[in-house]
Scaffold this motif. Sequence first.
Motif, mmCIF file in Angstrom:
data_model
loop_
_atom_site.group_PDB
_atom_site.id
_atom_site.type_symbol
_atom_site.label_atom_id
_atom_site.label_comp_id
_atom_site.label_asym_id
_atom_site.label_seq_id
_atom_site.Cartn_x
_atom_site.Cartn_y
_atom_site.Cartn_z
ATOM 1 N N THR A 133 0.892 -1.198 -0.051
ATOM 2 C CA THR A 133 0.043 -0.141 0.151
ATOM 3 C C THR A 133 0.972 1.248 0.049
ATOM 4 O OG1 THR A 133 -1.587 -1.300 1.224
ATOM 5 C CG2 THR A 133 -1.851 1.165 1.194
ATOM 6 N N ALA A 134 2.064 1.339 0.741
ATOM 7 C CA ALA A 134 3.019 2.319 0.866
ATOM 8 C C ALA A 134 3.674 2.760 -0.576
ATOM 9 C CB ALA A 134 3.812 2.145 2.036
ATOM 10 N N ALA A 135 4.143 1.491 -1.186
ATOM 11 C CA ALA A 135 4.843 1.726 -2.460
ATOM 12 C C ALA A 135 3.956 2.068 -3.620
ATOM 13 C CB ALA A 135 5.665 0.595 -2.690
ATOM 14 N N ARG A 136 2.621 1.677 -3.704
ATOM 15 C CA ARG A 136 1.702 1.628 -4.922
ATOM 16 C C ARG A 136 1.800 3.112 -5.382
ATOM 17 N NH1 ARG A 136 -2.542 -0.505 -3.347
ATOM 18 N NH2 ARG A 136 -2.069 -2.516 -3.752
ATOM 19 N N PRO A 137 1.636 4.322 -4.510
ATOM 20 C CA PRO A 137 1.622 5.483 -5.226
ATOM 21 C C PRO A 137 3.027 5.964 -5.688
ATOM 22 C CG PRO A 137 1.243 5.569 -2.866
ATOM 23 C CD PRO A 137 1.061 4.160 -2.978
ATOM 24 N N ARG A 138 4.065 5.359 -5.096
ATOM 25 C CA ARG A 138 5.367 5.602 -5.629
ATOM 26 C C ARG A 138 5.674 4.933 -7.169
ATOM 27 N NH1 ARG A 138 7.501 3.040 0.005
ATOM 28 N NH2 ARG A 138 6.507 4.755 1.211
ATOM 29 N N LEU A 139 5.012 3.864 -7.437
ATOM 30 C CA LEU A 139 5.053 3.310 -8.499
ATOM 31 C C LEU A 139 4.346 4.319 -9.634
ATOM 32 C CD1 LEU A 139 5.431 -0.504 -8.476
ATOM 33 C CD2 LEU A 139 7.090 1.074 -8.359
ATOM 34 N N ASN A 140 3.124 4.740 -8.856
ATOM 35 C CA ASN A 140 2.201 5.460 -9.811
ATOM 36 C C ASN A 140 3.068 6.919 -10.426
ATOM 37 O OD1 ASN A 140 -0.075 3.936 -9.243
ATOM 38 N ND2 ASN A 140 -0.860 4.935 -7.884
ATOM 39 N N ALA A 172 4.375 -8.719 -5.079
ATOM 40 C CA ALA A 172 2.919 -8.472 -5.304
ATOM 41 C C ALA A 172 2.516 -7.242 -6.012
ATOM 42 C CB ALA A 172 2.165 -8.128 -3.857
ATOM 43 N N LEU A 173 3.542 -6.359 -5.982
ATOM 44 C CA LEU A 173 3.456 -5.074 -6.935
ATOM 45 C C LEU A 173 3.705 -5.309 -8.284
ATOM 46 C CD1 LEU A 173 5.476 -2.771 -4.526
ATOM 47 C CD2 LEU A 173 3.136 -2.341 -5.399
ATOM 48 N N ASP A 174 4.703 -6.313 -8.632
ATOM 49 C CA ASP A 174 4.707 -6.806 -10.197
ATOM 50 C C ASP A 174 3.232 -7.328 -10.661
ATOM 51 O OD1 ASP A 174 6.486 -7.029 -12.307
ATOM 52 O OD2 ASP A 174 6.439 -9.179 -11.719
ATOM 53 N N ALA A 175 3.054 -8.116 -9.937
ATOM 54 C CA ALA A 175 1.601 -8.644 -10.142
ATOM 55 C C ALA A 175 0.434 -7.881 -10.619
ATOM 56 C CB ALA A 175 1.104 -9.617 -9.283
ATOM 57 N N ALA A 176 0.564 -6.544 -9.648
ATOM 58 C CA ALA A 176 -0.681 -5.731 -9.530
ATOM 59 C C ALA A 176 -0.571 -4.516 -10.221
ATOM 60 C CB ALA A 176 -1.376 -5.524 -8.186
ATOM 61 N N HIS A 177 0.704 -4.020 -10.608
ATOM 62 C CA HIS A 177 1.065 -2.812 -11.095
ATOM 63 C C HIS A 177 1.233 -2.729 -12.490
ATOM 64 C CE1 HIS A 177 2.170 1.444 -11.217
ATOM 65 N NE2 HIS A 177 1.410 1.750 -10.009
ATOM 66 N N PRO A 178 1.004 -1.811 -13.380
ATOM 67 C CA PRO A 178 1.613 -1.688 -14.674
ATOM 68 C C PRO A 178 3.073 -1.653 -14.993
ATOM 69 C CG PRO A 178 -0.191 -0.219 -14.614
ATOM 70 C CD PRO A 178 -0.026 -0.765 -12.999
ATOM 71 N N VAL A 179 3.585 -1.046 -13.816
ATOM 72 C CA VAL A 179 5.255 -0.948 -13.545
ATOM 73 C C VAL A 179 5.851 -2.576 -13.606
ATOM 74 C CG1 VAL A 179 7.235 -0.050 -12.870
ATOM 75 C CG2 VAL A 179 5.360 1.416 -13.178
ATOM 76 N N ASP A 180 6.508 -3.049 -14.526
ATOM 77 C CA ASP A 180 6.822 -4.462 -14.333
ATOM 78 C C ASP A 180 8.436 -4.025 -13.397
ATOM 79 O OD1 ASP A 180 5.446 -6.195 -15.966
ATOM 80 O OD2 ASP A 180 6.887 -5.516 -17.676
ATOM 81 N N THR A 181 8.426 -5.044 -12.429
ATOM 82 C CA THR A 181 9.419 -4.933 -11.540
ATOM 83 C C THR A 181 10.251 -6.015 -11.602
ATOM 84 O OG1 THR A 181 8.295 -5.994 -9.684
ATOM 85 C CG2 THR A 181 7.892 -3.519 -10.090
ATOM 86 N N VAL A 182 11.615 -5.665 -10.962
ATOM 87 C CA VAL A 182 12.646 -6.907 -10.929
ATOM 88 C C VAL A 182 13.011 -6.725 -9.581
ATOM 89 C CG1 VAL A 182 14.838 -7.786 -11.683
ATOM 90 C CG2 VAL A 182 13.238 -6.537 -13.255
ATOM 91 N N ALA A 183 13.165 -7.813 -8.861
ATOM 92 C CA ALA A 183 13.796 -7.881 -7.305
ATOM 93 C C ALA A 183 15.169 -7.946 -7.225
ATOM 94 C CB ALA A 183 12.913 -8.749 -6.440
#
Length: 425
Positions: A133-140, A172-183
Amino acid sequence: MAADADLVVTCARLVATCAGPAPRRGTAQRQIGALADAAIAACDGHIVYVGPAADLPAHVHLHHDAVRVDAGGGLVVPGFVDPHTHAVYAGDRRDELRQRIDGATYEAVAAAGGGIASTVAATRTASVDALVTAARPRLNTMLACGTTTCEIKSGYGLTTDAEVAQLRAIAALDAAHPVDTVATFLGAHDLPPEYRWDRTGYVTLVKDEMVPRVAQERLATWCDVFCERGVFRPDEALDILQAGSRAGLRPRVHADELSASGGAYVAVAAGARSADHLVFVEAAGVRALADAGVCAVLLPSAAFYLKLGRYAPARSLIDTGVPVALGTDRNPGGGLSPSMPFAMALACFAMDMTLEEALVAATLNAAWSLDLDDRVGSLEPGKQMDAVVIDGDLIDLLRVGISAIRIVIKQGRVVIPSAAVPGDP
Ligand code: NIG
Ligand code: FE
């Protein structure tokens, strides 16, 4: 035979394809693959055509309900790839920026109980859901700045469970957010307070407990270490990176950020794909990186907000043949800017890079630094349709304080629609 397409971008005065081969180094880092009056077509999120707009009908069969994006006479560039962030964390350290404005150094703030330790305390008590929840707006915000793929590091847990929680939040962010993430697993970001007097014990914990668990649960692709004066020594960093490699976690290094830490040599010895920061890298370190083909990931926004008073020697890195990428280092301390265009502005105006070099650094070379250049980082048939439409010229990207980004497309979907930014030449 004409290729099917469900999305087309037309009316672009220029498409900077940033086409490979990757990485681009030396004088080749200036080649942005510019095509005038070009169109791009995509199907199912992948590019099927990039070329003259006039030839589009001969090559592409547009579905009747295809999405048509009008670039309005602007520029189209690949979606930016941000190869270095710490965007998943709890807590708030923006007061540290005020302290730095008043003259405190990064190390002084950390010694007074701020810095990484303060984010670790907050992150350890946060659930995976709270971290997401905290990171989602950062990815937006990153997406609005044109970033369509980013790397995110752990490193604010510093216990096995808390590191795992951070990495699960990244997944979880990778699955739910348009920005693709690599960990990236960054268990060696700092010594946690309970190991302050037992460095060896913590290095052993990272190597023998965290690395195997992260690898076994497939929670990260990369392993990173903060090799820095007062943090991890070169021998400790190498030891951890080699343990990571043996477990299948590929190495990258925080190197020479606050002092000549020897991090560049660690990157070479570990066979790392990237050495990041490099503000204090020595000339011999630059040559070693070039000889080994390690990518320099430069993070000028961090040097700016940390008031380091200097920047990485980008000119000598490029001229010596090191492939250079740019990232934001988005983090709670000195990583205030989520914007790749801001990093590009600093690259050009504080590090003497050319605009073309900066664009390649923010796209194709950044993708290569994450070994994702077969999928993203350039506008070429077969790659993901990740693109940014810019109002005006390439130079308008470097305007600080106003965004020239009009449209962002991720995997063939318009994710940031035409913003209400009036033309202002
Ligand atoms: O890349 N240097 C280490 N890590 C980050 C800063 C992390 C923090 O201050 O929380 C960096 O600058
Ligand atoms: Fe960092």
